[in-house]
Scaffold this motif. Structure first.
Motif, mmCIF file in Angstrom:
data_model
loop_
_atom_site.group_PDB
_atom_site.id
_atom_site.type_symbol
_atom_site.label_atom_id
_atom_site.label_comp_id
_atom_site.label_asym_id
_atom_site.label_seq_id
_atom_site.Cartn_x
_atom_site.Cartn_y
_atom_site.Cartn_z
ATOM 1 N N GLY A 1 37.102 44.096 30.635
ATOM 2 C CA GLY A 1 35.657 43.968 30.785
ATOM 3 C C GLY A 1 35.017 45.338 30.835
ATOM 4 N N LYS A 2 33.814 45.450 30.266
ATOM 5 C CA LYS A 2 33.127 46.737 30.233
ATOM 6 C C LYS A 2 31.667 46.571 30.622
ATOM 7 N N ARG A 3 31.131 47.609 31.280
ATOM 8 C CA ARG A 3 29.713 47.656 31.640
ATOM 9 C C ARG A 3 29.369 49.108 31.934
ATOM 10 N N VAL B 1 35.215 50.473 33.030
ATOM 11 C CA VAL B 1 36.159 49.646 32.282
ATOM 12 C C VAL B 1 37.075 48.954 33.284
ATOM 13 N N VAL C 1 39.850 48.936 37.976
ATOM 14 C CA VAL C 1 38.586 49.344 37.387
ATOM 15 C C VAL C 1 38.424 50.844 37.558
ATOM 16 N N GLN D 1 30.863 48.866 37.807
ATOM 17 C CA GLN D 1 32.221 48.352 37.986
ATOM 18 C C GLN D 1 32.203 46.862 38.290
ATOM 19 N N ALA E 1 31.589 45.113 35.101
ATOM 20 C CA ALA E 1 32.771 45.167 34.241
ATOM 21 C C ALA E 1 33.821 44.158 34.694
ATOM 22 N N HIS F 1 32.694 40.674 33.697
ATOM 23 C CA HIS F 1 32.937 40.476 32.266
ATOM 24 C C HIS F 1 34.421 40.218 32.000
ATOM 25 N N ARG G 1 29.061 41.492 26.266
ATOM 26 C CA ARG G 1 29.160 42.821 26.869
ATOM 27 C C ARG G 1 27.762 43.416 26.926
#
Length: 158
Positions: free
Chosen positions: A38-40, A44, A95, A103, A106, A109, A134
């Motif tokens: 998951g990313k935001r 990561v 994370v 975080q 992420a 996600h 995303r």
């Protein structure tokens, strides 16, 4: 290739040649876990989901200790609560990067993607709420001749 004699034959040939809708299958590793990234913003998260008692561990800490703010804990638990899977899966996440808010996004996600890998039928529910998308918004870079990304230096007449 069969010979076509009439328009009805043509319609049947087109239907048989049409590709079927993609079928999502369960994706598990050798340990029976589902993995997703998951990313935001700059964060990561690597997330593993497996059947268990509902324990959520982030960077070897309990998620309530890692994310002290209740808002971040709520963001983290959204996909689990939405799909009524509270207490059914153990979640382990690592994370890195960004701040706590990025975080948490992420990890949310990553949990959403990992749940769809474990139970593909949950995809429609999570996609409808936007948890599989995303969030691509990132911090704009600083430009030269500017104080920040867009702010100019203070004007001085003298």
């Amino acid at each position: 290739m069969a010979e076509l004699q009439s328009l009805e034959d043509l319609g049947g040939a087109i239907e048989s040649a049409a590709p079927e809708a993609p079928v999502h299958v369960q994706k598990l590793d050798a340990h029976g876990r589902a993995y997703a990234t998951g990313k935001r913003k700059d964060a990561v998260a690597r997330v593993w989901v497996k059947p268990g008692t509902g324990k959520i561990t982030i960077n070897s800490k309990d998620f309530t200790a890692y994310f002290a703010r209740p808002v971040l804990q709520m963001i983290l638990r959204q996909p689990i609560m939405l799909t009524d899977r509270d207490g059914q899966y153990d979640i382990v996440a690592t994370v890195a990067g960004g701040g706590l808010s990025g975080q948490a996004g992420a990890v949310r996600h990553g949990i959403s993607k990992a749940l769809t890998h474990y139970e593909p039928e949950l995809r429609a529910i999570l996609k409808k709420e936007g948890f599989l998308t995303r969030d691509s918004r990132v911090v704009e870079r600083k430009k030269f001749g500017r104080a920040k990304a867009r702010r100019s230096f203070q004007f001085s007449k003298r």
